[in-house]
Write a protein that holds these residues in place. Structure first.
Motif, PDB file in Angstrom:
ATOM      1  N   VAL A 158       0.838  -1.200   0.000  1.00  0.00           N
ATOM      2  CA  VAL A 158       0.000   0.000   0.000  1.00  0.00           C
ATOM      3  C   VAL A 158       0.872   1.249   0.000  1.00  0.00           C
ATOM      4  CG1 VAL A 158      -1.647   1.333   1.386  1.00  0.00           C
ATOM      5  CG2 VAL A 158      -2.002  -1.114   1.030  1.00  0.00           C
ATOM      6  N   GLU A 159       1.920   1.249   0.811  1.00  0.00           N
ATOM      7  CA  GLU A 159       2.805   2.413   0.884  1.00  0.00           C
ATOM      8  C   GLU A 159       3.593   2.626  -0.401  1.00  0.00           C
ATOM      9  OE1 GLU A 159       5.203   2.714   4.389  1.00  0.00           O
ATOM     10  OE2 GLU A 159       3.520   2.177   5.680  1.00  0.00           O
ATOM     11  N   ASN A 160       3.857   1.559  -1.149  1.00  0.00           N
ATOM     12  CA  ASN A 160       4.643   1.658  -2.385  1.00  0.00           C
ATOM     13  C   ASN A 160       3.789   1.702  -3.638  1.00  0.00           C
ATOM     14  OD1 ASN A 160       7.157   1.616  -1.075  1.00  0.00           O
ATOM     15  ND2 ASN A 160       7.105  -0.614  -0.953  1.00  0.00           N
ATOM     16  N   LYS A 161       2.488   1.899  -3.488  1.00  0.00           N
ATOM     17  CA  LYS A 161       1.581   1.815  -4.636  1.00  0.00           C
ATOM     18  C   LYS A 161       1.889   2.825  -5.729  1.00  0.00           C
ATOM     19  CE  LYS A 161      -1.869   4.830  -2.730  1.00  0.00           C
ATOM     20  NZ  LYS A 161      -3.111   5.041  -2.133  1.00  0.00           N
ATOM     21  N   ASP A 162       2.516   3.937  -5.385  1.00  0.00           N
ATOM     22  CA  ASP A 162       2.823   4.961  -6.383  1.00  0.00           C
ATOM     23  C   ASP A 162       4.167   4.745  -7.077  1.00  0.00           C
ATOM     24  OD1 ASP A 162       0.422   6.264  -5.842  1.00  0.00           O
ATOM     25  OD2 ASP A 162       1.333   7.459  -4.236  1.00  0.00           O
ATOM     26  N   ASN A 163       4.898   3.726  -6.674  1.00  0.00           N
ATOM     27  CA  ASN A 163       6.197   3.433  -7.274  1.00  0.00           C
ATOM     28  C   ASN A 163       5.975   2.661  -8.578  1.00  0.00           C
ATOM     29  OD1 ASN A 163       8.725   2.557  -8.007  1.00  0.00           O
ATOM     30  ND2 ASN A 163       9.281   1.830  -5.985  1.00  0.00           N
ATOM     31  N   PHE A 164       6.208   3.318  -9.703  1.00  0.00           N
ATOM     32  CA  PHE A 164       5.923   2.683 -11.001  1.00  0.00           C
ATOM     33  C   PHE A 164       6.843   1.499 -11.290  1.00  0.00           C
ATOM     34  CE2 PHE A 164       9.299   5.595 -12.033  1.00  0.00           C
ATOM     35  CZ  PHE A 164       9.996   4.989 -13.063  1.00  0.00           C
ATOM     36  N   LEU A 165       7.958   1.382 -10.580  1.00  0.00           N
ATOM     37  CA  LEU A 165       8.873   0.259 -10.790  1.00  0.00           C
ATOM     38  C   LEU A 165       8.520  -0.952  -9.928  1.00  0.00           C
ATOM     39  CD1 LEU A 165      12.318   2.104 -10.864  1.00  0.00           C
ATOM     40  CD2 LEU A 165      11.025   1.224 -12.806  1.00  0.00           C
ATOM     41  N   SER A 166       7.532  -0.801  -9.049  1.00  0.00           N
ATOM     42  CA  SER A 166       7.273  -1.849  -8.065  1.00  0.00           C
ATOM     43  C   SER A 166       6.851  -3.185  -8.678  1.00  0.00           C
ATOM     44  CB  SER A 166       6.218  -1.383  -7.058  1.00  0.00           C
ATOM     45  OG  SER A 166       4.988  -1.151  -7.698  1.00  0.00           O
ATOM     46  N   ASP A 167       6.313  -3.185  -9.897  1.00  0.00           N
ATOM     47  CA  ASP A 167       5.890  -4.435 -10.521  1.00  0.00           C
ATOM     48  C   ASP A 167       6.880  -4.961 -11.563  1.00  0.00           C
ATOM     49  OD1 ASP A 167       3.560  -4.675  -9.023  1.00  0.00           O
ATOM     50  OD2 ASP A 167       2.419  -3.418 -10.400  1.00  0.00           O
ATOM     51  N   LEU A 168       7.988  -4.270 -11.757  1.00  0.00           N
ATOM     52  CA  LEU A 168       9.000  -4.729 -12.716  1.00  0.00           C
ATOM     53  C   LEU A 168       9.952  -5.690 -12.012  1.00  0.00           C
ATOM     54  CD1 LEU A 168       9.792  -1.384 -14.572  1.00  0.00           C
ATOM     55  CD2 LEU A 168       8.280  -3.236 -15.297  1.00  0.00           C
ATOM     56  N   THR A 169       9.660  -6.968 -12.125  1.00  0.00           N
ATOM     57  CA  THR A 169      10.387  -7.993 -11.394  1.00  0.00           C
ATOM     58  C   THR A 169      11.886  -7.956 -11.651  1.00  0.00           C
ATOM     59  OG1 THR A 169       8.433  -9.392 -11.534  1.00  0.00           O
ATOM     60  CG2 THR A 169      10.485 -10.465 -10.950  1.00  0.00           C
ATOM     61  N   PHE A 170      12.310  -7.739 -12.885  1.00  0.00           N
ATOM     62  CA  PHE A 170      13.733  -7.846 -13.212  1.00  0.00           C
ATOM     63  C   PHE A 170      14.606  -6.774 -12.572  1.00  0.00           C
ATOM     64  CE2 PHE A 170      12.254  -5.041 -16.522  1.00  0.00           C
ATOM     65  CZ  PHE A 170      13.308  -4.176 -16.746  1.00  0.00           C
ATOM     66  N   VAL A 171      14.024  -5.671 -12.100  1.00  0.00           N
ATOM     67  CA  VAL A 171      14.836  -4.635 -11.446  1.00  0.00           C
ATOM     68  C   VAL A 171      14.699  -4.666  -9.925  1.00  0.00           C
ATOM     69  CG1 VAL A 171      14.829  -3.073 -13.415  1.00  0.00           C
ATOM     70  CG2 VAL A 171      13.055  -2.850 -11.669  1.00  0.00           C
ATOM     71  N   ARG A 172      13.857  -5.542  -9.434  1.00  0.00           N
ATOM     72  CA  ARG A 172      13.621  -5.608  -7.991  1.00  0.00           C
ATOM     73  C   ARG A 172      14.671  -6.476  -7.304  1.00  0.00           C
ATOM     74  NH1 ARG A 172       8.526  -4.315  -5.806  1.00  0.00           N
ATOM     75  NH2 ARG A 172       9.006  -5.839  -4.204  1.00  0.00           N
TER      76      ARG A 172
END
Length: 97
Positions: free
Chosen positions: A46-60
């Motif tokens: 919820v706190e990271n919902k605005d992070n557009f990179l949060s769903d890009l698995t390869f950079v996480r």
């Protein structure tokens, strides 16, 4: 550089998945319901919902929050598991800081 980041991130994610497994087992061993860990990851999501990179698995460097929530929720505790209440005196903690 992109391949290097991808490979490095995958290794870091693997380490984090092992750490999550350890935390779930340790919580259960400590009589703390391991499903509470899922609540923690939900708060992070919820706190990271605005992070557009949060769903890009390869950079996480960490597994997806949704995967961690699911894993925590699906963690099967032993039949003899009994949860002990985890009581924190927050006033005491704050005063100690």
């Amino acid at each position: 550089e992109i391949a290097k980041i991808g490979l490095s991130s995958a290794f870091d994610r693997g380490n984090e998945e092992e750490a999550d497994d350890f935390a779930l087992k340790l919580a259960e061993k400590s009589s703390i319901n391991p499903h509470h860990l899922g609540s923690f990851f939900l708060r992070l999501k919820v706190e990271n919902k605005d992070n557009f990179l949060s769903d890009l698995t390869f950079v996480r460097t960490h597994p997806l929050d949704s995967d961690r929530i699911k894993k925590s929720s699906n963690h099967a505790v032993g039949k003899d598991f009994v949860e002990n209440p985890f009581i924190i005196d927050w006033d005491k903690v704050i005063s100690a800081l």
